[in-house]
Design an enzyme around this catalytic site. Structure first.
Site: not given
Ligand SMILES: C[S@@+](CC[C@H](N)C(=O)[O-])C[C@H]1O[C@@H](n2cnc3c(N)ncnc32)[C@H](O)[C@@H]1O
Length: 441
Positions: A260, A376
């Protein structure tokens, strides 16, 4: 020496076993194991692993009928091999004789020669006794989902749960996102046509093209130079939604692998300054690589978005994308292992994390700015319930429930808060979006 077909089945059984018995993620085990087969066999390997896990409950039900007593724990890989064998016989076009012979031989490759006879007997009995024709033993076998998830879908989606379960067991199409800063969709379609790659457009999602058949990215014209990326069309809704609010300083708070972020930069160009943060050190590089490929850059931070004191410079953002970590119940068709690896007890814990991220990021948003919350997931507990709790506790927050573009109305279900795309709608992944605006004081 074992034939290539035997080797693929043996490795498929090891991968399925690592998920079923070892609790490992399918993507991770495939990445480390697929190099063991030739490039030509990789799509067969993936097909066997994904299909076997997709139909886990049905296949295990049949295995229960075929075995007089369950296999010992130390032979769990043979249980996985049997499942791989039954999957081939029940749901693929692989000729039965090849499926049986190579699966039986794979038991030897897995150093279980004494169990090769058992595998042979089970597969042959499956064919002879028409086991597949008997009705499923229970709801899990009927829908190939764990009962807790069937119950949650039924509760949250009383009119749609059966369609959701069926869609989750379909194979997901491959969607492309055309880079509008480098080419146009019409022009890129022309290049695909020249390469004899068939696609369909979805007018409501202007940058998206759906491939008729999945392809390796190397086959896509201009992929290496960023003319196109792979991204589900439901995920492509985020960038235009947020950019519709005309933000300049944007935070992508959970950014890896940068899908994104990349879309925001392709559309926003030099008009936006993007900060992309992710807590997973192993995935941070993927943001850098994806942005470099499309020729864009951002401030990339490896950090916990909820610990803002550790990374925030104090300048407010006027747009925040919170693509929160979630159960991923909207993308089960792409990740069938989710059905085996997730537990019902995960959901409340995830909702707490989502709430903590919202609470921590809200003070970083400028008055008049927009925070787009996305998951998602298709579970109310991670979507409208999180939003409802947040809005109830924050007088300076309001939901902007006007869709960014009327054409996407048909893709969306309005919820008490926010909007949901259900998996399978127009070939999309399941996604949830809600737009929060900070009131000016
Ligand atoms: C749904 S994925 C994101 C996909 C991304 N937005 C894309 O479109 O390519 C969720 C992401 O949140 C990250 N994440 C989880 N907890 C987090 C936190 N407290 N702070 C930052 N990132 C976090 C995970 O490592 C993961 O990469």
């Amino acid at each position: 020496m074992a034939s290539a077909g035997t080797k693929v089945r043996a490795i498929a059984a090891e991968i399925v076993n690592a998920v079923q018995s070892g609790g490992q993620s399918l993507d991770a085990v495939i990445v480390t194991n697929e190099k063991r087969v030739s490039p030509n066999d990789r799509s067969l390997l993936r097909m066997l692993c994904y299909g076997t896990l997709r139909y886990h409950w049905q296949l295990q039900g049949w295995i229960g009928k075929l075995l007089d007593r369950p296999l010992k724990r130390k032979d769990s890989v043979i249980n996985a091999l049997l499942a791989v064998g039954l999957y081939q016989l029940s749901d693929t076009r692989i000729p039965d004789h090849a499926a049986v012979a190579q699966t039986v031989e794979a038991a030897r490759q897995l150093r279980r020669p004494k169990l090769a006879g058992l595998v042979n007997a089970c597969l042959r009995r499956f064919q002879r006794d028409a086991i597949a024709a008997s009705p499923p033993a229970d709801e899990e076998a009927r829908w190939n989902h764990p009962q807790w998830l069937i119950d949650m879908f039924r509760r949250d989606w009383p009119d749609d749960w059966e369609g959701i379960l069926a869609a989750n067991n379909d194979r997901a199409p491959m969607w492309l996102r055309v880079n509008g800063s480098r080419t146009t969709v019409a022009e890129y379609r022309e290049r695909l046509a020249q390469a004899e790659i068939a696609v369909e457009a979805l007018p409501a999602v202007p940058d998206a093209l759906r491939l008729s058949e999945p392809r390796l990215v190397d086959e896509l014209p201009g992929f290496d130079v960023g003319d196109v990326s792979v991204q589900d069309a439901a995920a492509q809704l985020a960038a235009r939604w947020l950019l519709g609010k005309k933000p300049r300083r944007i935070l992508d708070a959970c950014a890896a692998p940068g899908g994104k972020s990349g879309h925001l930069l392709e559309l926003g160009g030099d008009g936006i300054a993007l900060t992309a943060i992710d807590s997973d050190a192993a995935r941070i590089d993927s943001i850098e690589q994806n942005l470099t490929r499309i020729g864009r850059s951002a401030t990339i931070i490896n950090g916990d978005a909820s610990k803002t004191q550790e990374w925030w410079d104090g300048a407010l953002f006027d747009g925040i994308l919170l693509d929160a970590p979630c159960s991923a119940t909207g993308v089960i068709r792409r990740h069938p292992d989710i059905k085996l690896l997730r537990r019902g007890s995960d959901i409340d814990r995830l909702a707490e994390r989502q709430n903590a991220l919202l609470e921590a990021l809200w003070p970083l948003l400028a008055p008049g700015g927009c925070l787009l919350y996305a998951t998602c997931s298709i579970l109310a507990a991670e979507n409208e319930a999180v939003l409802d709790r947040f809005l109830t506790g924050h007088e300076d927050a309001l939901e902007d429930d006007v869709l960014p573009n009327n054409n996407i109305r048909d893709l969306m279900r309005r919820r008490a808060r926010g909007y949901q795309v259900l998996p399978g709608t127009a070939g999309l992944d399941g996604f949830y979006y809600a737009c929060l605006i900070k009131k000016s004081p």
